[in-house]
Design an enzyme around this catalytic site. Sequence first.
Site, PDB file in Angstrom:
ATOM      1  N   ASP A  24       0.806  -1.209  -0.141  1.00 28.81           N
ATOM      2  CA  ASP A  24       0.027   0.045  -0.060  1.00 28.81           C
ATOM      3  C   ASP A  24       0.808   1.218   0.011  1.00 28.81           C
ATOM      4  OD1 ASP A  24       0.973  -0.657   2.600  1.00 28.81           O
ATOM      5  OD2 ASP A  24      -0.543   0.450   3.516  1.00 28.81           O
ATOM      6  N   GLU A 178      -2.918   0.399  13.359  1.00 27.44           N
ATOM      7  CA  GLU A 178      -1.359   0.449  13.414  1.00 27.44           C
ATOM      8  C   GLU A 178      -0.960   1.958  14.018  1.00 27.44           C
ATOM      9  OE1 GLU A 178       2.153   0.790  10.112  1.00 27.44           O
ATOM     10  OE2 GLU A 178       0.436   0.647   9.398  1.00 27.44           O
ATOM     11  N   LYS A 220      -1.632  -3.707  14.128  1.00 26.95           N
ATOM     12  CA  LYS A 220      -0.250  -3.726  13.612  1.00 26.95           C
ATOM     13  C   LYS A 220       0.693  -3.088  14.237  1.00 26.95           C
ATOM     14  CE  LYS A 220       1.806  -2.928   9.134  1.00 26.95           C
ATOM     15  NZ  LYS A 220       1.618  -2.718   7.850  1.00 26.95           N
TER      16      LYS A 220
END
Length: 340
Positions: A24, A178, A220
């Site tokens: 990404d 994340e 994450k």
Amino acid sequence: MNIEELKSVASAIVAKQKGVLAADESNPTIKKRFASIQVESTEENRRRYREILFTTGGIERHVGGVILFDETLRQSTRDGIPFPQLLSSRGIIPGIKVDQGAKALALHPGDKVTEGLDGLRERLAEYKQLGAQFAKWRAVIEIDERDIPSPFGIRANAHALARYAALCQEAGLVPIVEPEVLMDGAHSIERCEVVTAQALQAVFAELDAHRVLFEGMLLKPNMVIAGKKCAQQASVLEVAAATLRCLRRYVPAAVPGIVFLSGGQSAEDATDHLNAMNAMGPQPWGVSFSYGRALQAPVLAAWQGQEDNVAAAQKALLNRCHLNGLARAGKYAHTMEGAA
């Protein structure tokens, strides 16, 4: 929100010996990666590179999900198969990066906050229609030896992560949360553990307040590791022990999986640390990976933008996925690096 669907997707992404391929990179980031191998960052070159990644045979054994960039989610193979459809047909779950990058937090020098909440509900609905089943939002937490991040900087990012996660689950998408404590700088592993603990504690308090279903999300995080400029680097076992200690204190057992970012580690170090954690016995959650550079660096080095090198590039990706799949079971060894 279909609770069972969220739980099913989250668990499938981190199924046995599986993790996430983070593909990404924003256009400015992939431009830098391409520049390192003297390849121009055109839309077609980006599309072709991602196609090489996604069509690599065998990666579905170790890749449960792939995070895509907005542009990539809308692209197709040379044969006209949309990338989300291609991945799904191989048993790999397509996901989408939805944040719009970190900016300086006003009146808090040194702190950053991630933007992208405006219009997110509508974007998530579109991404769901395009085939995405999960999403990712990255909070960037700068760190120094003493003053950064500020308590408010942590709180601002935790709040944004929770708002994003709640919107994802409302739309039927699994959120990957994340909070990344950066490994830049000269801070010690002890300082990293303190800041990582503060971030995780704040994030899960906000997630709970926003009624986010822990069973339908993934975390994450960074590993607890000394800054790159720190003179005293910790051993593999010290990193693994400190990271697990921190996570066990602050991450609810209901979360199905933790998918670590590599955060600038070498491909080998990221695999080594993941392996050490899994070798320390079963944890309340799956301990897995969501690597970008640590999976892709060998691929770019092999590819060099040349069609003649596609087979070698795909072999490099399959090898890294295989080694990280072994690390998920605590069965990786450094001697396997040369064997490839």
